[in-house]
Design a protein around this motif. Sequence first.
Motif, PDB file in Angstrom:
ATOM      1  N   SER A  12      51.157 -46.004  99.099  1.00 11.46           N
ATOM      2  CA  SER A  12      51.326 -46.948  97.993  1.00 11.46           C
ATOM      3  C   SER A  12      52.778 -46.980  97.534  1.00 11.46           C
ATOM      4  N   TYR A  14      54.423 -44.882  95.639  1.00 11.32           N
ATOM      5  CA  TYR A  14      54.427 -44.633  94.194  1.00 11.32           C
ATOM      6  C   TYR A  14      54.025 -45.881  93.400  1.00 11.32           C
ATOM      7  N   GLY A  15      53.082 -46.661  93.961  1.00 10.71           N
ATOM      8  CA  GLY A  15      52.561 -47.831  93.264  1.00 10.71           C
ATOM      9  C   GLY A  15      53.261 -49.139  93.605  1.00 10.71           C
ATOM     10  N   LEU A  17      53.690 -50.684  96.517  1.00  7.05           N
ATOM     11  CA  LEU A  17      52.922 -51.537  97.428  1.00  7.05           C
ATOM     12  C   LEU A  17      51.702 -52.126  96.734  1.00  7.05           C
ATOM     13  N   ASN A  18      51.131 -51.415  95.779  1.00  9.30           N
ATOM     14  CA  ASN A  18      50.032 -51.978  94.989  1.00  9.30           C
ATOM     15  C   ASN A  18      50.535 -53.147  94.159  1.00  9.30           C
ATOM     16  N   ALA A  21      50.886 -56.067  96.467  1.00  8.72           N
ATOM     17  CA  ALA A  21      49.580 -56.635  96.814  1.00  8.72           C
ATOM     18  C   ALA A  21      49.074 -57.571  95.722  1.00  8.72           C
ATOM     19  N   LYS A  27      54.756 -59.923  98.235  1.00 11.15           N
ATOM     20  CA  LYS A  27      54.207 -59.220  99.393  1.00 11.15           C
ATOM     21  C   LYS A  27      54.548 -59.959 100.683  1.00 11.15           C
ATOM     22  N   THR A  41      49.633 -50.196 103.927  1.00  9.66           N
ATOM     23  CA  THR A  41      49.327 -50.022 102.508  1.00  9.66           C
ATOM     24  C   THR A  41      47.963 -49.361 102.342  1.00  9.66           C
ATOM     25  N   ALA A  42      47.890 -48.366 101.471  1.00  4.70           N
ATOM     26  CA  ALA A  42      46.613 -47.712 101.185  1.00  4.70           C
ATOM     27  C   ALA A  42      45.592 -48.755 100.753  1.00  4.70           C
ATOM     28  N   SER A  44      44.382 -51.073 102.730  1.00  5.77           N
ATOM     29  CA  SER A  44      44.478 -52.290 103.540  1.00  5.77           C
ATOM     30  C   SER A  44      43.297 -52.354 104.514  1.00  5.77           C
ATOM     31  N   GLU A  77      51.223 -38.481  99.260  1.00  2.00           N
ATOM     32  CA  GLU A  77      50.000 -39.207  98.936  1.00  2.00           C
ATOM     33  C   GLU A  77      49.267 -39.743 100.162  1.00  2.00           C
ATOM     34  N   SER A  78      49.970 -39.876 101.271  1.00  2.00           N
ATOM     35  CA  SER A  78      49.365 -40.508 102.441  1.00  2.00           C
ATOM     36  C   SER A  78      48.822 -39.523 103.454  1.00  2.00           C
TER      37      SER A  78
END
Length: 79
Positions: A12, A14-15, A17-18, A21, A27, A41-42, A44, A77-78
């Motif tokens: 993400s 740290y947010g 990519l959210n 989205a 995006k 992206t988490a 996806s 995180e990933s």
Amino acid sequence: MIGVAPATNGISAYGMLNFLAAHREAKDAVGSVIPAVDDGTAGSAFVTETGQGGMTRPGVEYATVSSRSDLVVQLHESQ
């Protein structure tokens, strides 16, 4: 399969990519320069599909190479 600090669960960033989205034009602009943004992206479709049935497959041997200082290369995180 050898993963070098793999983004198994997507990221993400740290947010960030959210945020992308949620804002389609942003995006699309980033995705046109960095196509992996959509797949990596988490949450996806790609990350969800590859994770169905578990993260491993029968008959495959896995090794992951990473270190405690990989935050620069790969976000914690990933993993």
